[in-house]
Design a protein around this motif. Structure first.
Motif, short mmCIF file in Angstrom:
data_model
loop_
_atom_site.label_atom_id
_atom_site.label_comp_id
_atom_site.label_asym_id
_atom_site.label_seq_id
_atom_site.Cartn_x
_atom_site.Cartn_y
_atom_site.Cartn_z
N ASP A 57 0.83 -1.20 0.00
CA ASP A 57 0.00 0.00 0.00
C ASP A 57 0.87 1.26 0.00
O ASP A 57 0.39 2.35 0.27
N LYS A 58 2.16 1.10 -0.33
CA LYS A 58 3.11 2.22 -0.28
C LYS A 58 3.73 2.44 -1.66
O LYS A 58 4.05 1.48 -2.36
N LYS B 128 -3.28 4.70 -6.75
CA LYS B 128 -4.45 4.35 -5.95
C LYS B 128 -5.18 3.15 -6.55
O LYS B 128 -5.69 2.30 -5.83
N ARG C 290 -1.85 3.62 -0.95
CA ARG C 290 -2.52 4.65 -0.17
C ARG C 290 -1.56 5.54 0.62
O ARG C 290 -1.96 6.58 1.15
N ILE C 291 -0.32 5.13 0.72
CA ILE C 291 0.68 5.89 1.46
C ILE C 291 1.77 6.29 0.46
O ILE C 291 2.42 5.43 -0.13
N ASN D 284 -2.99 16.65 -2.08
CA ASN D 284 -3.36 15.27 -1.80
C ASN D 284 -2.88 14.87 -0.41
O ASN D 284 -1.68 14.83 -0.14
N LYS D 285 -3.82 14.54 0.47
CA LYS D 285 -3.49 14.26 1.86
C LYS D 285 -2.79 12.92 2.05
O LYS D 285 -2.25 12.64 3.13
N ASN D 286 -2.79 12.05 1.03
CA ASN D 286 -2.12 10.76 1.16
C ASN D 286 -0.61 10.85 0.97
O ASN D 286 0.10 9.86 1.18
N LYS E 71 2.74 11.55 2.29
CA LYS E 71 3.27 11.60 3.65
C LYS E 71 4.70 12.13 3.73
O LYS E 71 5.17 12.46 4.81
N THR F 92 3.08 15.57 6.98
CA THR F 92 3.85 15.44 5.74
C THR F 92 5.27 15.94 5.97
O THR F 92 5.48 17.13 6.22
N HIS G 243 0.50 5.93 10.20
CA HIS G 243 -0.20 6.95 9.43
C HIS G 243 -1.67 6.94 9.79
O HIS G 243 -2.27 5.89 9.98
N LEU H 148 -6.18 7.80 6.51
CA LEU H 148 -6.02 7.28 5.14
C LEU H 148 -7.29 6.54 4.73
O LEU H 148 -7.98 5.99 5.54
#
Length: 243
Positions: free
Chosen positions: A62-63, A123, A128-129, A149-151, A153, A175, A240, A243
């Protein structure tokens, strides 16, 4: 990205103004994929043109990290082939990478769209990270993308330009920012990265290399590789929220 309004920023004094630009909307039309020796060549068709990418997919992760270059465009890489080397090695640690070829490498708005479309592609691969890495012009682009984009980090800015980095002060509090510059940069002085560092909030870090390090950072390529890989793994593998 269908139906999404992209946000840019403009500073007046100490006030930040969000500007919604409907003319920056884009729609993803199709995605074509072709397996190469070390990556997948991905062509993302959009209502604003085709975006070419090199995708190094890690199974079941997911990274992911997006890497972009400067105004010369293409799949160029700073620091002696940093991007292909880092992409292959991160995949082995369970982190996917997407290298993006800008459609219009001197147009900030269009380059921002390219990165945001790249985020949408990741995505779709269940990423997601996110981390973003940008060189020169691309340094400002990844700041703009992180603001949108808040994802995202963490961002890494290599020999960044100054124009377009103002939103760095307003990135989400979780972030992180890592800036790298060469003291002998013949294109953009390291003071630009120092100023961006001062504008950013914690967690942040800056590294200014003095070993005859120029704009491309080739003379310190091994050091840059180690520092960025460690930074990405630390800041994508941590806890995190939201998410």
């Amino acid at each position: 990205m269908q139906g999404t309004e992209l946000r840019g920023t403009k500073l007046q004094g100490t006030e930040i103004i969000n500007i919604k630009k409907r003319d920056l909307e884009t729609i993803i039309l199709d995605v074509k994929r072709e397996q190469k020796d070390f990556y997948e060549f991905v062509q993302i068709g959009t209502s604003r043109g085709r975006i070419d990418c090199a995708y190094y997919g890690a199974e079941g992760t997911d990274k992911g990290v997006i890497m972009v270059t400067g105004v010369h465009g293409g799949f160029d890489s700073p620091a002696d082939s940093l991007y292909p080397r880092l992409s292959s090695d991160l995949r082995e640690t369970g982190i996917s990478s997407l290298r993006i070829k800008f459609r219009s490498p001197k147009d900030m708005a269009e380059a921002l769209i390219d990165v945001l479309v790249g985020i949408e592609f990741l995505k779709s691969e269940n990423v997601r990270i996110l981390g973003l890495i940008g060189h020169s012009f691309g340094g400002a682009v990844v700041v703009q993308a992180a603001f949108n984009n808040k994802n995202v980090k963490t961002i890494v800015m290599l020999s960044t330009q100054g124009r377009g980095v103002d939103p760095i002060s307003f990135l989400p509090k979780d972030t992180s920012v890592f800036l790298i510059h060469g003291e002998e940069d013949e294109v953009i002085p390291p003071d630009v990265s120092v100023l961006a560092y001062d504008m950013a909030h914690e967690p942040k870090r800056i590294e200014v290399y003095d070993a005859k390090a120029g704009h491309e950072l080739d003379n310190v390529a091994d050091e840059v590789y180690v520092e960025i890989k460690d930074w990405i793994m630390k800041h994508l593998n941590g806890p995190h929220k939201d998410l």
